[in-house]
Design an enzyme around this catalytic site. Structure first.
Site, PDB file in Angstrom:
ATOM      1  CG  ASP A  36      57.896  12.460 -30.884  1.00 31.95           C
ATOM      2  OD1 ASP A  36      56.942  11.768 -31.275  1.00 31.95           O
ATOM      3  OD2 ASP A  36      59.078  12.169 -31.101  1.00 31.95           O
ATOM      4  CG  ASP A 280      33.863 -11.426   8.256  1.00 32.15           C
ATOM      5  OD1 ASP A 280      33.078 -12.367   8.455  1.00 32.15           O
ATOM      6  OD2 ASP A 280      33.689 -10.280   8.694  1.00 32.15           O
ATOM      7  N   GLY A 415      32.734 -10.277  -5.267  1.00 39.05           N
ATOM      8  CA  GLY A 415      32.423 -11.364  -6.185  1.00 39.05           C
ATOM      9  C   GLY A 415      31.516 -12.391  -5.547  1.00 39.05           C
ATOM     10  CG  LEU A 416      30.694 -14.934  -1.325  1.00 39.72           C
ATOM     11  CD1 LEU A 416      30.619 -16.297  -1.986  1.00 39.72           C
ATOM     12  CD2 LEU A 416      31.302 -15.051   0.060  1.00 39.72           C
TER      13      LEU A 416
END
Length: 533
Positions: A36, A280, A415-416
């Site tokens: 532990d 944008d 991503g774009l």
């Protein structure tokens, strides 16, 4: 009990470690078996602290269970005091040691140590880490704080305590810097910050402040409520995450301190607000977002996403069951059902069902989103080493709002960009075999994957003809009922990747409901028109 690969919170003694490690002059003696002892791993590897956590273990083994484990604890406590000379000690048991019922508090009291000793009763099988941190901080405040001692009130600058920042907290270090500066600029003196960097002597003078600023209710709200009952100190309810919440926080603090908030607000310049209204960013309006984390960050993130960035919150949840009511109240604002769970498989199932375009969550949701092909930003603990950056990166205050904008919007913008590169994959610069353009465009000679040829029965209108489909290896249909022809697969790739999965599922559903065994380009556009109605 549930066996799981991931967990959102550790046992409550980990929460106690977080408080002890955050403070100075405090040492935690933990009755625990060998195995532990992982405090060093948590704080030096993940948080990258420059010091070892102030935790001493008894580390008894199986063969010790037949002897006197109580004596082992007393020896460990005595040696810890002699070696580290703390101003106060915490004593308690881990989840395993709890079963042998040695009573660390009573054993340590018998040692008659010349410093305050706070015994922790942390039920490991009913409670978890955040509760353990809250309870530990509360017990320290109760045992160590003293009534206010100042004699004169005239001409005194208003002061406050900042409560909540702890070790292993998500961006607590930078949040504290941001909020401390904000309060100081308003003309408010900081009396004590706790538990982060506080000593037992600091806790003794908590009552000297006029009010308390609670940054993380999961850790500090219980203590703030006790201070309000005991010493009449009010505490803040607003969490300053996002521009709107920070403005509300400034007004709330000013009201408690008897100051004019407008002077502080007049100096504010937030780039995030301007960026969010810029050309944008307008294409991000209406993006569907799923939020999950501790209650404080989940509720605040959902509010920022909906009100400041124009996102649509399609799901919100938390693993903090003690704060389920707050998250359910927030969910009502967005017309969704709150998800209260610490089962990551249930969270993954909900994300897959909702098909969001952005996930705001913990490091677990980061892994889930990666598997599902969805952009993700981390907003809450539990986190990994990369979420303890060397740079200044707060979540709170006006600078925190700028950080949030960058952190949440950039995954969508990238991503774009990836989608545009995918659309122009046949271009001389961007095709699969081209080297990166900044290296001169030299071709990489890589063999193309062999196509998979799948023979299927034709659609009902041409039942006697065979159809041969050529599809990429990773695009083979696994849905069972419907298959895609080469033209439809090619057309599908023109759809942005972050909504392509939804388009594929909707089209397959449309085709299967109409008994079509092969999906063509016409089927794809028919499905699009059908679901757009």
């Amino acid at each position: 009990m549930q066996l799981t690969l991931w967990t959102y919170e550790g046992p409550p003694h980990v929460g106690a470690m977080r408080i002890a490690t955050a403070m100075d002059g405090v040492h935690y003696v933990l009755h625990a078996p060998q195995g532990d002892t992982y405090a060093d791993l948590l704080f030096t590897m993940i948080e990258r602290l420059q010091k070892r956590p102030p935790v001493t273990y008894t580390t008894f083994q199986a063969r010790d269970l037949g002897g006197d484990t109580a004596e082992l604890f007393k020896t460990a406590a005595r040696q810890a005091f002699e070696r580290f000379a703390p101003q106060a000690m915490l004593v308690g048991s881990s989840c395993t040691a709890e079963l042998i019922q040695d009573d660390p508090g009573g054993l340590c009291k018998a040692l008659d140590l010349p410093v305050p000793v706070v015994a922790l009763e942390l039920p490991s099988y009913q409670r978890k880490e955040n509760w353990g941190a809250s309870e530990t901080f509360y017990q320290l405040v109760r045992h160590l704080s003293q009534p206010r001692s100042r004699a004169s009130e005239e001409g005194r600058v208003p002061s406050c305590n900042i409560l909540g920042p702890s070790a292993l907290g998500f961006r607590h270090r930078d949040d504290l810097t941001e909020i401390r500066k904000l309060l100081t600029d308003m003309g408010i003196a900081i009396n004590v910050v706790a538990p982060q960097s506080a000593t037992p002597a600091d806790l003794a003078r908590l009552a000297e402040a006029d009010f308390n600023v609670v940054l993380y209710p999961e850790i500090a709200r219980l203590s703030a409520q006790w201070l309000e009952r005991s010493y009449g100190q009010p505490f803040t309810k607003t969490i300053p995450i996002g521009v709107g919440a920070t403005r509300a926080f400034v007004r709330e603090v000013a009201g408690l301190a008897g100051l004019d908030p407008e002077a502080a607000l007049a100096r504010v310049v937030s780039r995030a607000q301007w960026y969010a209204r810029s050309v944008d960013s307008t294409y991000l309006t209406g993006k569907r977002v799923f939020v999950f984390g501790d209650a404080t960050h989940a509720v605040a993130a959902a509010k920022v996403a909906a009100e400041e960035m124009g996102f649509a919150v399609v799901g919100i949840g938390t693993y903090s069951r003690e704060f389920a009511r707050e998250v359910r109240d927030a969910a009502k604002l967005y017309g969704v059902e709150a998800l209260i769970s610490d089962d990551y498989l249930e969270i993954e199932s909900r994300i897959a069902e909702l098909q969001p375009e952005l996930v705001l969550g913990t490091q677990m949701e980061r892994h889930i989103a990666k598997r599902l092909g969805v952009p993700c930003a981390v907003i809450s603990a539990p986190v990994h080493v990369q979420d303890f950056p060397a740079r200044y990166s707060p979540q709170m205050g006006f600078e925190g709002a700028n950080v949030l904008f960058d952190t949440w919007v950039h995954p969508l913008m990238m991503g774009l960009e990836e989608h545009l590169i995918g659309m122009f994959r046949g271009d001389a610069e961007f095709h699969e075999d081209a080297a990166p353009s900044h290296l001169g465009g030299a071709a990489r000679m890589q063999p193309a994957p062999e196509p998979v040829v799948v023979a299927l029965e034709a659609a009902p209108q041409a039942a006697h003809e065979a159809v041969t489909l050529t599809v990429a290896p990773d695009q083979t249909n696994t849905g069972g009922a419907c298959a895609w022809d080469a033209g439809a697969e090619k057309e599908l790739k023109k759809i942005p990747f972050f909504v392509r999965g939804k388009a594929r599922r909707n089209t397959e559903r449309y085709a299967c409901e109409r008994g079509l065994s092969v999906i063509t380009v016409e089927t794809l556009y028919d499905a699009k028109a059908y679901f757009a109605r």
